[in-house]
Design an enzyme around this catalytic site. Structure first.
Site, mmCIF file in Angstrom:
data_model
loop_
_atom_site.group_PDB
_atom_site.id
_atom_site.type_symbol
_atom_site.label_atom_id
_atom_site.label_comp_id
_atom_site.label_asym_id
_atom_site.label_seq_id
_atom_site.Cartn_x
_atom_site.Cartn_y
_atom_site.Cartn_z
ATOM 1 N N ALA A 1 0.849 -1.191 0.000
ATOM 2 C CA ALA A 1 0.000 0.000 0.000
ATOM 3 C C ALA A 1 0.887 1.245 0.000
ATOM 4 O O ALA A 1 1.965 1.249 0.610
ATOM 5 C CB ALA A 1 -0.875 0.009 1.244
ATOM 6 N N GLY B 1 0.488 -5.038 0.855
ATOM 7 C CA GLY B 1 -0.599 -5.097 -0.127
ATOM 8 C C GLY B 1 -0.204 -5.793 -1.425
ATOM 9 O O GLY B 1 -1.057 -6.366 -2.106
ATOM 10 N N GLU C 1 -0.697 -9.304 -0.644
ATOM 11 C CA GLU C 1 -2.150 -9.549 -0.529
ATOM 12 C C GLU C 1 -2.768 -9.717 -1.919
ATOM 13 O O GLU C 1 -3.630 -10.569 -2.135
ATOM 14 C CB GLU C 1 -2.822 -8.395 0.234
ATOM 15 C CG GLU C 1 -2.405 -8.375 1.702
ATOM 16 C CD GLU C 1 -3.046 -7.224 2.471
ATOM 17 O OE1 GLU C 1 -2.662 -6.059 2.214
ATOM 18 O OE2 GLU C 1 -3.922 -7.479 3.314
ATOM 19 N N GLU D 1 3.742 -4.660 7.825
ATOM 20 C CA GLU D 1 2.772 -3.769 8.472
ATOM 21 C C GLU D 1 3.030 -3.524 9.953
ATOM 22 O O GLU D 1 2.805 -2.416 10.459
ATOM 23 C CB GLU D 1 1.342 -4.326 8.301
ATOM 24 C CG GLU D 1 0.704 -4.019 6.953
ATOM 25 C CD GLU D 1 1.074 -5.008 5.873
ATOM 26 O OE1 GLU D 1 2.023 -5.803 6.077
ATOM 27 O OE2 GLU D 1 0.429 -4.988 4.816
HETATM 28 N N1 COA Z 1 4.577 3.333 -0.409
HETATM 29 C C1 COA Z 1 4.997 4.455 -0.989
HETATM 30 N N2 COA Z 1 6.199 4.620 -1.554
HETATM 31 C C2 COA Z 1 7.022 3.551 -1.518
HETATM 32 C C3 COA Z 1 6.658 2.321 -0.927
HETATM 33 C C4 COA Z 1 5.351 2.238 -0.354
HETATM 34 N N3 COA Z 1 4.900 1.106 0.188
HETATM 35 N N4 COA Z 1 7.688 1.462 -1.051
HETATM 36 C C5 COA Z 1 8.662 2.112 -1.699
HETATM 37 N N5 COA Z 1 8.263 3.377 -1.997
HETATM 38 C C6 COA Z 1 9.017 4.414 -2.712
HETATM 39 C C7 COA Z 1 10.097 5.024 -1.850
HETATM 40 O O1 COA Z 1 9.575 6.038 -1.038
HETATM 41 C C8 COA Z 1 11.059 5.546 -2.890
HETATM 42 O O2 COA Z 1 10.512 6.748 -3.411
HETATM 43 P P1 COA Z 1 11.477 8.036 -3.642
HETATM 44 O O3 COA Z 1 12.507 7.562 -4.613
HETATM 45 O O4 COA Z 1 10.545 9.063 -4.172
HETATM 46 O O5 COA Z 1 12.057 8.335 -2.295
HETATM 47 C C9 COA Z 1 10.966 4.500 -3.989
HETATM 48 O O6 COA Z 1 9.734 3.808 -3.780
HETATM 49 C C10 COA Z 1 12.081 3.475 -3.957
HETATM 50 O O7 COA Z 1 12.114 2.881 -2.655
HETATM 51 P P2 COA Z 1 13.431 2.794 -1.758
HETATM 52 O O8 COA Z 1 13.008 2.653 -0.353
HETATM 53 O O9 COA Z 1 14.371 3.908 -2.096
HETATM 54 O O10 COA Z 1 14.062 1.433 -2.321
HETATM 55 P P3 COA Z 1 15.052 0.476 -1.514
HETATM 56 O O11 COA Z 1 15.556 -0.506 -2.514
HETATM 57 O O12 COA Z 1 16.051 1.242 -0.742
HETATM 58 O O13 COA Z 1 14.113 -0.302 -0.453
HETATM 59 C C11 COA Z 1 12.152 -1.507 0.228
HETATM 60 C C12 COA Z 1 13.123 -1.194 -0.926
HETATM 61 C C13 COA Z 1 11.029 -2.387 -0.334
HETATM 62 C C14 COA Z 1 12.899 -2.252 1.312
HETATM 63 C C15 COA Z 1 11.567 -0.192 0.799
HETATM 64 O O14 COA Z 1 11.117 0.602 -0.274
HETATM 65 C C16 COA Z 1 10.423 -0.380 1.774
HETATM 66 O O15 COA Z 1 10.620 -0.817 2.902
HETATM 67 N N6 COA Z 1 9.189 -0.010 1.349
HETATM 68 C C17 COA Z 1 8.032 -0.055 2.183
HETATM 69 C C18 COA Z 1 7.489 -1.461 2.269
HETATM 70 C C19 COA Z 1 6.286 -1.516 3.187
HETATM 71 O O16 COA Z 1 6.355 -1.244 4.369
HETATM 72 N N7 COA Z 1 5.130 -1.909 2.609
HETATM 73 C C20 COA Z 1 3.910 -2.128 3.336
HETATM 74 C C21 COA Z 1 3.100 -0.906 3.451
HETATM 75 S S1 COA Z 1 1.670 -1.228 4.467
#
Ligand code: COA
Length: 262
Positions: free
Chosen positions: A68, A113, A116, A136
């Site tokens: 999400a 998500g 999911e 989450e």
């Molecule tokens: N929602 C919104 N934006 C997200 C996102 C999410 N769930 N997951 C990644 N992004 C965005 C980041 O903010 C970043 O945007 P930016 O370049 O404008 O700053 C871009 O996607 C790339 O992500 P980044 O974190 O730089 O990549 P990474 O390789 O360093 O890390 C993850 C990858 C997956 C580990 C990390 O993005 C992450 O933890 N994301 C959230 C996952 C999460 O908690 N999902 C469940 C939500 S309920």
């Protein structure tokens, strides 16, 4: 299939509809617009008599979907969280109840998500570098788009607790061992594998596919329906807690968790 979408891409290859989550710069994070567009694309897929199977994947090599869109979660109240949970559950239930088989081609991260969504599909193929999990709890919330239910039905209650409550992420090979995905293939072969599976499915009678899917879904249907209601209620309740807001704000201000956290 002529509708122009902004967050997904849809293309038809013979009798297969490819639906691609298309926000690669945000790791295909699922926002409200994407949920709406996905729902519309599924309606179109259902109505198109020439389409006999659908494949859902993510744009780019890095992510199927990182879940999400956290920037939208930040603003939620208990009331709007109920709406978002319901909207996501409805979109993913549409995948599950589509009278045509749906394959998830998991080409990278499938988190929250994103997982999911994959769990609502009938078959899950994963690339060898895919990582799957539910982050989450780190945000002070629980999955709200069917994950608490479909994960437990798919891999059992014990593994569901490990993934959701402990927040353990699993790599593709482990996901295969626990039955979370059906097959793991090298990234460069994922598209061809998904296409081959779709071709195999397209050889069967559409009516038999529809009824096989409906009959198997009926095993879980009534419990799933009541479980989804509970999930929405609990998901939404958490948005009235100060701690949830603090955790989401802190996550957004610190930047997302890096690879090491997964
Ligand atoms: N929602 C919104 N934006 C997200 C996102 C999410 N769930 N997951 C990644 N992004 C965005 C980041 O903010 C970043 O945007 P930016 O370049 O404008 O700053 C871009 O996607 C790339 O992500 P980044 O974190 O730089 O990549 P990474 O390789 O360093 O890390 C993850 C990858 C997956 C580990 C990390 O993005 C992450 O933890 N994301 C959230 C996952 C999460 O908690 N999902 C469940 C939500 S309920």
């Amino acid at each position: 299939m002529s509708r122009q979408y902004t967050t997904i891409k849809v293309r038809k290859e013979q009798t297969t509809a490819w639906i691609t989550l298309d926000r690669p710069d945000k790791l295909n994070a699922i926002n409200s617009t994407m949920l709406q567009e996905l729902s519309e694309a599924l309606d179109t897929t259902e109505k198109d008599a020439n389409v006999r199977c659908a494949i859902i994947t993510g744009e780019g090599e890095k992510a199927f979907s990182a879940g999400a869109d956290i920037t939208e979660l930040h603003k939620l109240t208990q009331e709007t969280a109920t709406e978002l949970s319901t909207k996501g559950q409805q979109a993913f239930t549409k995948i599950e109840t589509l009278p045509k088989p749906v394959i998830a081609a998991i080409n990278g991260y499938a988190l929250g998500g994103g997982l999911e969504l994959a769990l609502a599909c009938d078959f899950r193929l994963a690339s060898d570098h895919a990582k799957l999990g539910f982050p989450e709890m780190k945000l002070g919330i629980i999955p709200g788009w069917g994950g608490t239910q479909r994960l437990a039905w798919t891999v059992g209650v014990a593994e569901a607790k490990r993934l959701i409550i402990l927040g353990d992420n699993v790599k593709a090979e482990e996901a295969l061992k626990m039955g979370l995905v059906d097959k793991v293939v090298p990234q460069k072969e994922l598209e061809a594998e998904a296409e081959a599976l779709a071709q195999r499915l397209c050889e069967f009678s559409p009516a038999a596919l529809k009824y096989a899917k409906r009959a198997i879904n009926s095993v879980t249907q009534s419990l799933l329906e009541s479980g989804l209601k509970k999930e929405t209620e609990f998901f939404a309740q958490l948005f009235s807690a100060k701690e949830t807001k603090e955790k989401i704000s802190s996550f957004l201000s610190q930047g997302n968790k890096k690879e090491g956290d997964l």
